[in-house]
Design a protein around this motif. Structure first.
Motif, mmCIF file in Angstrom:
data_model
loop_
_atom_site.group_PDB
_atom_site.id
_atom_site.type_symbol
_atom_site.label_atom_id
_atom_site.label_comp_id
_atom_site.label_asym_id
_atom_site.label_seq_id
_atom_site.Cartn_x
_atom_site.Cartn_y
_atom_site.Cartn_z
ATOM 1 N N LEU A 146 0.856 -1.183 0.000
ATOM 2 C CA LEU A 146 0.000 0.000 0.000
ATOM 3 C C LEU A 146 0.891 1.230 0.000
ATOM 4 N N TYR A 147 0.309 2.372 -0.354
ATOM 5 C CA TYR A 147 1.051 3.624 -0.416
ATOM 6 C C TYR A 147 0.348 4.671 0.432
ATOM 7 N N GLN A 148 1.074 5.179 1.409
ATOM 8 C CA GLN A 148 0.555 6.264 2.228
ATOM 9 C C GLN A 148 0.797 7.552 1.457
ATOM 10 N N GLN A 149 -0.281 8.291 1.168
ATOM 11 C CA GLN A 149 -0.182 9.499 0.362
ATOM 12 C C GLN A 149 -0.626 10.707 1.179
ATOM 13 N N PHE A 150 -0.216 11.882 0.745
ATOM 14 C CA PHE A 150 -0.450 13.092 1.515
ATOM 15 C C PHE A 150 -0.746 14.263 0.596
ATOM 16 N N CYS A 151 -1.754 15.047 0.975
ATOM 17 C CA CYS A 151 -2.072 16.282 0.257
ATOM 18 C C CYS A 151 -1.813 17.450 1.207
ATOM 19 N N PRO A 152 -0.844 18.302 0.900
ATOM 20 C CA PRO A 152 -0.533 19.430 1.776
ATOM 21 C C PRO A 152 -1.583 20.544 1.749
ATOM 22 N N LYS A 167 0.573 3.817 -6.667
ATOM 23 C CA LYS A 167 1.415 4.998 -6.434
ATOM 24 C C LYS A 167 0.792 6.275 -7.002
ATOM 25 N N ALA A 168 0.051 6.141 -8.089
ATOM 26 C CA ALA A 168 -0.542 7.315 -8.730
ATOM 27 C C ALA A 168 -1.494 8.011 -7.765
ATOM 28 N N VAL A 169 -1.319 9.315 -7.586
ATOM 29 C CA VAL A 169 -2.119 10.081 -6.636
ATOM 30 C C VAL A 169 -3.489 10.405 -7.230
ATOM 31 N N LYS A 170 -4.508 10.011 -6.512
ATOM 32 C CA LYS A 170 -5.898 10.372 -6.808
ATOM 33 C C LYS A 170 -6.474 10.850 -5.481
ATOM 34 N N ASN A 171 -6.636 12.147 -5.343
ATOM 35 C CA ASN A 171 -6.935 12.797 -4.078
ATOM 36 C C ASN A 171 -8.406 12.639 -3.656
ATOM 37 N N PRO A 172 -8.673 11.934 -2.538
ATOM 38 C CA PRO A 172 -10.046 11.768 -2.064
ATOM 39 C C PRO A 172 -10.580 12.999 -1.339
ATOM 40 N N TYR A 173 -9.720 13.908 -0.911
ATOM 41 C CA TYR A 173 -10.170 15.086 -0.171
ATOM 42 C C TYR A 173 -10.708 16.184 -1.077
ATOM 43 N N PHE A 174 -10.223 16.251 -2.303
ATOM 44 C CA PHE A 174 -10.688 17.264 -3.245
ATOM 45 C C PHE A 174 -11.398 16.661 -4.451
ATOM 46 N N GLY A 175 -11.253 15.359 -4.674
ATOM 47 C CA GLY A 175 -11.884 14.724 -5.817
ATOM 48 C C GLY A 175 -11.503 15.418 -7.106
ATOM 49 N N SER A 176 -12.480 15.659 -7.957
ATOM 50 C CA SER A 176 -12.198 16.254 -9.261
ATOM 51 C C SER A 176 -11.675 17.681 -9.163
ATOM 52 N N GLY A 177 -11.849 18.335 -8.020
ATOM 53 C CA GLY A 177 -11.379 19.709 -7.842
ATOM 54 C C GLY A 177 -9.862 19.836 -7.886
#
Length: 189
Positions: A146-152, A167-177
């Motif tokens: 698994l990959y721990q990812q982070f959005c600053p 590994k590819a980042v797909k941000n769940p906090y902003f989605g399509s934004g």
């Protein structure tokens, strides 16, 4: 009127450019500030299958938030609650069971809130759920990397972490934004 439209377009373009640059700059700063330490989770055979079903339901929930789907996130939260209830701690070392029970209680609480909240609420509770999943995997193990990812940029630039199977980042906090805002902090295996 035409001049106002041009001004609005220029302002919008400027804001998009600033947001993009801020995300890239925040990413660079966060990488420099943190030497991403690989989280060494126990890869054990005792409960990796049961742990895997919990992880799978978490990943389904993450993907629903990436897709901006409140309904699918709520359904995935329900699935996760079911998988957590089915998890048998009998094969977990006695010294770790108390800690794991607390982690599971947090995960249940966050998943419950996700089942009944709007998408903003779901995303807020997903942050706590993500932390619980990292702690859960450290004790119960994981059948896959698994990959721990982070959005600053999340949470007023305080940042937010999540776990992904890729590994590819797909941000769940902003989605399509701001779909690709973030970076890999650590590899969990």
């Amino acid at each position: 009127m035409k001049r106002k439209n041009v001004s609005m377009r220029m302002l919008t373009l400027g804001l998009v450019t600033v947001m993009t640059m801020s995300c890239k700059e925040a990413k660079k700063e966060a990488v420099q500030e943190k030497n991403a330490v690989t989280v060494e989770a126990k890869t054990n055979t005792r409960e990796t299958t049961a742990a895997g079903t919990i992880i799978d339901s978490y990943l389904e929930l993450k993907d629903a938030l990436v897709a901006d789907s409140q309904e699918n996130a709520a359904k995935a939260g329900e699935t996760m609650l079911k998988k957590i209830a089915e998890f048998d701690m009998a094969s977990i070392e006695a010294s770790e069971q108390s800690e794991l029970k607390a982690i599971i209680a947090t995960a249940k609480d966050k998943a419950t809130q996700i089942t009944k909240g709007d998408i903003a609420t779901q995303r807020a509770h997903f942050e706590g759920l993500s932390s619980a999943i990292v702690d859960f995997v450290a004790i119960a193990g994981t059948p896959t990397t698994l990959y721990q990812q982070f959005c600053p940029m999340y949470n007023n630039n305080k940042g937010g972490m999540w776990v992904s199977a890729v590994k590819a980042v797909k941000n769940p906090y902003f989605g399509s934004g701001m779909l690709n805002c973030g970076f890999v902090q650590a590899e969990i295996n």
